[in-house]
Design a protein around this motif. Sequence first.
Motif, mmCIF file in Angstrom:
data_model
loop_
_atom_site.group_PDB
_atom_site.id
_atom_site.type_symbol
_atom_site.label_atom_id
_atom_site.label_comp_id
_atom_site.label_asym_id
_atom_site.label_seq_id
_atom_site.Cartn_x
_atom_site.Cartn_y
_atom_site.Cartn_z
ATOM 1 N N ARG A 202 -4.554 56.698 48.410
ATOM 2 C CA ARG A 202 -5.766 57.037 47.669
ATOM 3 C C ARG A 202 -6.584 55.760 47.458
ATOM 4 N N PHE A 203 -6.960 55.488 46.218
ATOM 5 C CA PHE A 203 -7.747 54.295 45.912
ATOM 6 C C PHE A 203 -6.877 53.278 45.192
ATOM 7 N N TRP B 266 -4.494 59.665 58.344
ATOM 8 C CA TRP B 266 -4.865 60.548 57.231
ATOM 9 C C TRP B 266 -3.748 60.586 56.198
ATOM 10 N N SER C 139 -5.267 49.177 49.113
ATOM 11 C CA SER C 139 -5.537 50.233 50.089
ATOM 12 C C SER C 139 -6.652 49.890 51.064
ATOM 13 N N ALA C 140 -7.206 48.663 51.005
ATOM 14 C CA ALA C 140 -8.350 48.328 51.854
ATOM 15 C C ALA C 140 -8.003 48.459 53.331
ATOM 16 N N VAL D 78 -3.930 57.332 54.101
ATOM 17 C CA VAL D 78 -5.041 57.373 53.148
ATOM 18 C C VAL D 78 -4.704 58.297 51.984
ATOM 19 N N GLY E 296 -2.691 50.294 59.639
ATOM 20 C CA GLY E 296 -2.399 51.035 58.417
ATOM 21 C C GLY E 296 -0.950 50.949 57.994
ATOM 22 N N ARG F 187 -5.832 50.327 54.665
ATOM 23 C CA ARG F 187 -5.639 51.733 55.017
ATOM 24 C C ARG F 187 -6.984 52.373 55.390
ATOM 25 N N TYR F 188 -8.023 52.018 54.646
ATOM 26 C CA TYR F 188 -9.337 52.576 54.944
ATOM 27 C C TYR F 188 -9.941 51.944 56.196
ATOM 28 N N ALA G 94 -8.470 53.942 58.855
ATOM 29 C CA ALA G 94 -9.132 55.239 58.975
ATOM 30 C C ALA G 94 -10.439 55.112 59.756
ATOM 31 N N VAL G 95 -11.182 54.032 59.508
ATOM 32 C CA VAL G 95 -12.437 53.808 60.239
ATOM 33 C C VAL G 95 -12.154 53.613 61.726
#
Length: 212
Positions: free
Chosen positions: A27-28, A20, A32-33, A23, A196, A35-36, A39-40
């Motif tokens: 942010r965006f 978290w 950052s791909a 992320v 991440g 990082r997301y 998160a998944v």
Amino acid sequence: AVALTSPATVALFMGTSPVWALVWEERFGKHSAHRYLAAVMALAGVAVLILPSLQLRSAEWTGNLVALAASVLWTLFSRQCQTLGSSMSGLELTGQAFWRAGVLLIPFALIEVATRGVRWNGPTMGLQVYAILFSGLLGFALWNDALRVWPTSRVFLFGNLIPVTTMVFAHFFLGDPVTANFWISLGFILTAVLVGQADWRRILSSRWSPGD
């Protein structure tokens, strides 16, 4: 959360905090791909723990949700501490946060004492002293000092030792069973943190550089 589910499970949920934080920091952003993706994967680890207790009336289900909320709130709190750390030492920041928290909790503490009473004995006093001095003041002071020099997500990376040590102590001292779901969830969450945290641009550029 600890009262509603096992300490090891709560510690495992807290282990998602680095994701978290990553992320939130990224942010965006342009890169950052991953990082997301992390998160998944962390959410997949959470799902492995939550799905077996998917009963709305289950205390364990409620405990899992509370633990997940705690991990997100812990991330936000640590980011605030990082901001304040530029003007305060780790010990001063801990003291300022603790006495304010104590004042806010006084009404709830009085209600609990009135309804449940207080039982004092040797082990209880020893645990209180340990929790205040070592887990509280010393632990938070060191944590806040680390936040002053490192990004929140990197400091959280060391927090992933907590689920493993908590699981070991809870198993041997509290008799909590170690389930297969716990290990699967731990694998998802630790992999998510590594994905991440890794600098994939540097890794890929060195792997595919012309000199190779």
